[in-house]
Design an enzyme around this catalytic site. Structure first.
Site, PDB file in Angstrom:
ATOM      1  N   TYR A 155      14.924  -1.913  -6.487  1.00  0.00           N
ATOM      2  CA  TYR A 155      15.199  -1.531  -5.101  1.00  0.00           C
ATOM      3  C   TYR A 155      16.640  -1.052  -5.030  1.00  0.00           C
ATOM      4  CZ  TYR A 155      15.842  -1.784  -0.066  1.00  0.00           C
ATOM      5  OH  TYR A 155      16.110  -1.460   1.239  1.00  0.00           O
ATOM      6  N   GLU A 243      16.895   4.889   1.371  1.00  0.00           N
ATOM      7  CA  GLU A 243      16.267   3.795   0.632  1.00  0.00           C
ATOM      8  C   GLU A 243      15.383   4.340  -0.482  1.00  0.00           C
ATOM      9  OE1 GLU A 243      14.152  -0.129   2.237  1.00  0.00           O
ATOM     10  OE2 GLU A 243      12.806   1.580   2.244  1.00  0.00           O
TER      11      GLU A 243
END
Ligand code: GDP
Ligand code: MN
Length: 434
Positions: A155, A243
């Site tokens: 992530y 993101e």
């Protein structure tokens, strides 16, 4: 006190996910394929791919890419991989070649023929994910990409953090899943690195992230390049969120963005006409789109009391007082200080076309906007739209007497309140059918 800048290993749990992942009316969202195009422009490596709007196009793109591809539904909601498709009648769409399982939003296809079949199952159907709401989103665009051989998933995000007043990288070796889950269950698995915006990005920031994620050797310099490019993309587009979940390490040692999400601050969009163009009105709430045409500041909420108010501060306190009296606002609506009869009519029509609205509270302070103009607008709108729910009105300020007369003379049944509290009590009772 900790230093505002520099590395901190999880200085505090990620407490305020709303601040971290802003949502709401001022956030402009774009599709994954659009975010990837922007990131690519700044040098973030992304898989090869293209957008399809029909099964034929999906097949053609897959043929061009060759080999295994991934067919990815493009909607403004995450969790597509674990989502399920329904057709318009609500029936679950089975997964081609595996009828026992429902079709999901991100599926690998062995060849172009399989990609075409998957595209046929997705386009025009409704994808329900944990972020889409139970009603789901109709899929109208697909991204067809080369299938990657994934060794590990990470992530990586860059957000604007209000607490440190700086962009902050958030990274975790637990990629693929939603970060809220990781934050809740294993907060120490999340690395936060703030960037002093006066200094900008430095390679050591990228190295901290790469080492924090457990990367080694050449992967480190690849990750440093990627984070540097991500930072530049974020800053130069006035993004509020970028993101990459997952960022992947491939079997052949490359690091790239397998998924991408970018949000922008709409106050900065005037500087980015190209990003403004990327807005997909089909993904936005139809009532919010309609409201924006009239310059109304409207945000749909979950409650049942429709609110029409002028001035953002008054709108906030109106929502508060409705809550205080046990009710729940159906929307935030700031008609603005200089609303015209046309705007009031539009606002009223928008409020009443929300099926959740069981009662309406009109709370107007006539400063620049005169109460008689508001009253005329309300009467005109009520006559044009036809009201089937109770309407409570509280007017105060310039020409209030004339405003009240207009309401009375209209022959329509409005309940006139004489204070905010009175108005809130009346409208909450009305919404509950009391
Ligand atoms: P999201 O579920 O909406 O976040 O969509 P993603 O783009 O993140 O895709 C979901 C998951 O599908 C990823 O976490 C990967 O595990 C998987 N996936 C996506 N693209 C590929 C690919 O090219 N190859 C493989 N093997 N898996 C993929
Ligand atoms: Mn993802």
């Amino acid at each position: 006190m900790e230093f505002a800048w520099g590395l901190s290993y999880n200085p505090r749990p990620v407490p305020n996910l709303l601040a971290v992942f802003p949502t709401g009316g001022s956030v402009v969202k774009i599709h994954e394929y659009q975010a990837k195009a922007i990131l690519k422009r700044f040098g973030v490596p992304v898989p090869e791919g293209d957008v399809a709007h029909s099964p034929d196009e999906a097949r053609a793109i897959a043929e061009k890419l060759g080999g295994r591809v991934v067919v990815k539904s493009q909607i403004h909601a995450g969790g597509r991989g674990k989502g399920t498709f329904r057709d318009k009648s609500g029936q679950t769409v089975p997964r081609p070649g595996d009828g026992d399982r429902p079709l999901g939003g991100v599926i690998l296809a062995d060849d172009a023929a399989a990609a075409e079949v998957l595209a046929r199952g997705m386009l025009g159907n409704v994808l329900v994910t944990r972020q889409s709401g139970p009603e789901g989103r109709e899929v109208r665009h697909l991204l067809i990409e080369e299938g990657m051989d994934i060794a590990s998933e990470f992530y990586l995000a860059l957000i604007l953090d209000r607490a440190t007043r700086s962009p902050v990288f958030i990274a975790s070796a637990e990629g693929g899943t939603e970060i809220e889950e990781v934050a809740a269950e294993r907060p120490d698995a999340i690395l936060r690195v703030a960037v002093d915006p006066r200094v900008g990005f430095s390679p050591w920031i990228g190295r901290r992230i790469a080492f924090g994620l457990g990367l080694e050797g050449k992967q480190v310099s690849a990750a440093v390049k990627l984070t540097a490019a991500l930072y530049r993309a974020f800053m130069e587009t006035d993004a509020s969120l970028a993101e990459i979940n997952p960022m992947v390490l491939t079997g052949d040692g490359r690091v790239l963005a397998l998924d991408a999400k970018m949000n922008f601050d709409d106050n900065a969009l005037y500087r980015h006409p190209d990003i403004k163009e990327l807005r997909d009105l089909g993904e936005e709430d139809p009532l919010e789109v309609e409201a924006s045409k009239y310059g109304l500041n409207y945000i749909k909420l979950d409650g049942n009391v429709g609110c029409m108010v002028n001035g953002a501060g008054l709108a906030m306190s109106t929502m508060d007082i409705i809550k205080h009296h046990g009710g729940s606002p159906a929307n935030f609506l700031d008609a603005g200080g200089g609303a015209t009869t046309e705007m009031i009519t539009a606002a009223f029509r928008i409020l009443l076309s929300d099926d959740n609205v069981k009662a309406v509270l009109i709370n107007i302070f006539g400063g620049i906007m005169r109460c008689d103009v508001v009253a005329e607008g309300v009467v005109a709108a009520a006559k044009a739209v036809g009201i089937e729910v109770p309407v409570v009105i509280r007017l105060e300020g310039t020409n209030v007497e004339r405003g009240k007369e207009i309401l009375k003379e209209s022959g329509l049944t409005f309940e006139v309140a004489d204070s905010m509290r009175d108005a809130a009590e009346k409208v909450v009772a009305a919404a509950e059918g009391r």
